[in-house]
Write a protein that holds these residues in place. Structure first.
Motif, PDB file in Angstrom:
ATOM      1  N   MET A   1      56.450  45.226  38.372  1.00  0.00           N
ATOM      2  CA  MET A   1      56.244  46.495  39.072  1.00  0.00           C
ATOM      3  C   MET A   1      55.604  47.557  38.173  1.00  0.00           C
ATOM      4  SD  MET A   1      59.756  46.673  41.369  1.00  0.00           S
ATOM      5  CE  MET A   1      59.241  48.112  42.308  1.00  0.00           C
ATOM      6  N   LYS A   2      56.073  47.653  36.930  1.00  0.00           N
ATOM      7  CA  LYS A   2      55.605  48.733  36.068  1.00  0.00           C
ATOM      8  C   LYS A   2      54.355  48.379  35.280  1.00  0.00           C
ATOM      9  CE  LYS A   2      60.290  50.585  35.605  1.00  0.00           C
ATOM     10  NZ  LYS A   2      61.429  50.867  34.679  1.00  0.00           N
ATOM     11  N   SER A   3      54.246  47.126  34.839  1.00  0.00           N
ATOM     12  CA  SER A   3      53.084  46.739  34.040  1.00  0.00           C
ATOM     13  C   SER A   3      51.940  46.209  34.898  1.00  0.00           C
ATOM     14  CB  SER A   3      53.487  45.676  33.005  1.00  0.00           C
ATOM     15  OG  SER A   3      54.440  46.193  32.102  1.00  0.00           O
ATOM     16  N   LEU A   4      52.261  45.404  35.916  1.00  0.00           N
ATOM     17  CA  LEU A   4      51.219  44.832  36.767  1.00  0.00           C
ATOM     18  C   LEU A   4      50.923  45.683  37.994  1.00  0.00           C
ATOM     19  CD1 LEU A   4      52.182  41.018  36.649  1.00  0.00           C
ATOM     20  CD2 LEU A   4      50.620  42.305  35.165  1.00  0.00           C
ATOM     21  N   GLY A   5      51.792  46.640  38.289  1.00  0.00           N
ATOM     22  CA  GLY A   5      51.549  47.530  39.421  1.00  0.00           C
ATOM     23  C   GLY A   5      51.832  46.911  40.774  1.00  0.00           C
ATOM     24  N   TRP A   6      52.629  45.850  40.820  1.00  0.00           N
ATOM     25  CA  TRP A   6      52.981  45.229  42.094  1.00  0.00           C
ATOM     26  C   TRP A   6      54.099  46.013  42.767  1.00  0.00           C
ATOM     27  CZ3 TRP A   6      53.288  39.434  40.148  1.00  0.00           C
ATOM     28  CH2 TRP A   6      52.000  39.033  39.760  1.00  0.00           C
TER      29      TRP A   6
ATOM     30  N   GLN B   1      55.297  38.105  51.819  1.00  0.00           N
ATOM     31  CA  GLN B   1      54.293  37.436  50.988  1.00  0.00           C
ATOM     32  C   GLN B   1      54.511  37.762  49.514  1.00  0.00           C
ATOM     33  OE1 GLN B   1      50.189  37.972  52.115  1.00  0.00           O
ATOM     34  NE2 GLN B   1      50.630  37.832  54.298  1.00  0.00           N
ATOM     35  N   GLY B   2      54.419  36.738  48.669  1.00  0.00           N
ATOM     36  CA  GLY B   2      54.529  36.926  47.231  1.00  0.00           C
ATOM     37  C   GLY B   2      53.177  37.234  46.606  1.00  0.00           C
ATOM     38  N   GLN B   3      53.208  37.546  45.321  1.00  0.00           N
ATOM     39  CA  GLN B   3      51.976  37.778  44.559  1.00  0.00           C
ATOM     40  C   GLN B   3      51.911  36.815  43.386  1.00  0.00           C
ATOM     41  OE1 GLN B   3      52.622  42.367  44.745  1.00  0.00           O
ATOM     42  NE2 GLN B   3      50.458  42.094  44.288  1.00  0.00           N
ATOM     43  N   HIS B   4      52.430  35.614  43.602  1.00  0.00           N
ATOM     44  CA  HIS B   4      52.531  34.614  42.547  1.00  0.00           C
ATOM     45  C   HIS B   4      51.172  34.077  42.132  1.00  0.00           C
ATOM     46  CE1 HIS B   4      53.257  33.183  46.622  1.00  0.00           C
ATOM     47  NE2 HIS B   4      52.682  32.046  46.309  1.00  0.00           N
TER      48      HIS B   4
END
Length: 374
Positions: A112-117, A141-144
């Motif tokens: 969440m904090k580093s990748l912005g997801w 839906q995932g962001q895998h």
């Protein structure tokens, strides 16, 4: 007249039945109520537990591992899905619930904090303690793997499995979760299993886990059908994967749709493995920034000998005018080749086709071929 003689009436016979004290009746009623409550609670647990009917499957929902709420909304998955993608978290493993929960917090914070997801990227994670930790669950839906969230569910093994196998209970928990997915009609009965590395240039889920996966009945060695389903036949290596430096200054936007595509040769040695190609692309970026004075690697994409497309400035940013004398339009899309261009030209043409489908490249684009010294 004779005088009436008063006689006593006979006493009623006494009953031999003993009456229960009132306190004993109250106590019996309370005991019956307690027994009923215990039975009712046991029945509720058996009928509502996520472990039923898969005995031994223990699922911790987000509240149990104290996950942060999502920072935004993510699309839903159309269920049931037919594909499962297996990853590893590339972190330390865990064999106790408290340690696994700490890893869950770290993974969610990084995503969440580093990748912005908007949330932890996986649908489910499996701990070395043999428990399932709910990420986005079955419905979101995932962001895998970029482009595959809508057509797959991700299961990530907590740990790094390049040189060591996951413990048996971790593997068993993942298999039981997939069985549960079929029972709940979240997975198709004929679902297929893929490794993360089949769809993206990564070591995930680690060589040792990948070797074990190849023995699973539902493992699918050819991922072509899944890539076609995601409308992505190309394997892209994004900037974070090849450890790109950030641009030294803001880049100018590229006007879409692109009217002109230029193929250039870097005149560098060919590469055939991911490690070699990553090295070549990073070397190109360093040369462009430090040796040529460009703001960034001066290509939009690089087609390499390992069969991957490496993201340079991408679809959104234009390249700078060439300092080698080429009459280069700043609104051209520049595709470079590491090694002989003929061996990589099909990759570049496939990239153009995808660009047209996505609306990034005009259908009547102009193709220009030139050389570039690096």
């Amino acid at each position: 007249m004779p005088k009436a003689v008063a006689t006593d009436l006979p006493e009623e016979p006494r009953s031999n039945v003993k009456r229960f004290p009132r306190e004993l009746l109250y106590l019996s009623a309370i005991l019956l109520i307690l027994v009923a409550l215990v039975f009712g609670y046991s029945f509720w647990v058996m009928t509502h537990s996520t472990n039923s009917p898969n005995k031994g499957l223990h699922i911790l929902d987000r509240s149990e591992w104290q996950g942060e709420p999502p920072s935004g909304k993510a699309p839903h998955i159309k269920l049931p899905v037919s594909n499962v993608i297996i990853s590893h978290t590339a972190t330390e493993g865990c064999d106790r619930e408290d340690v696994c929960i700490n890893h869950m917090h770290s993974i969610q914070a990084y995503h969440m904090k580093s990748l912005g997801w908007v949330d932890i990227g996986y649908n489910f994670l499996v701990g070395g303690d043999g428990q399932i930790y709910v990420g986005r669950g079955w419905h979101i839906q995932g962001q895998h793997v970029k482009g595959y969230g809508a057509i797959s569910v991700s299961i990530a093994f907590i740990g790094t499995f390049v040189n060591m196998e996951p413990p048996a209970r971790q593997i068993e928990a993942a298999k039981r979760l997939m069985d549960e997915g079929v029972r709940l009609h979240r997975l198709q009965p004929d679902y297929r299993i893929y490794a993360h590395r089949q769809l993206s240039p990564t070591e995930s889920p680690g060589q040792k886990l990948f070797e074990l996966m190849q023995k699973w009945p539902r493992f699918t060695p050819d991922a072509t059908s899944l890539r076609l389903l995601s409308n992505s036949t190309l394997k892209f290596v994004s900037r974070p994967y090849w450890l790109a430096q950030p641009p030294t200054m803001p880049l100018n936007p590229l006007q879409l749709p692109i009217q002109s595509v230029r193929f250039v040769s870097t005149k560098t040695e060919a590469c055939s493995t991911q490690a070699e190609c990553v090295f070549r692309v990073r070397l190109l970026q360093s040369f462009h920034i430090e040796g040529m004075g460009y703001k960034d690697i001066n290509f939009n994409f690089v087609a390499a000998g390992d069969g991957h497309i490496y993201e340079g400035r991408g679809w959104d940013h234009s390249c700078e005018p060439s300092k080698n004398g080429d009459q280069q339009d700043p609104q051209e899309l520049i595709v470079a080749f590491v090694g002989p261009s003929e061996s990589n030209k099909k990759l570049a043409l496939d990239l153009i086709e995808q660009g047209i489908k996505l609306g990034h490249i005009s259908k009547d684009y102009k193709l220009i071929e030139s050389s570039e010294k690096s």
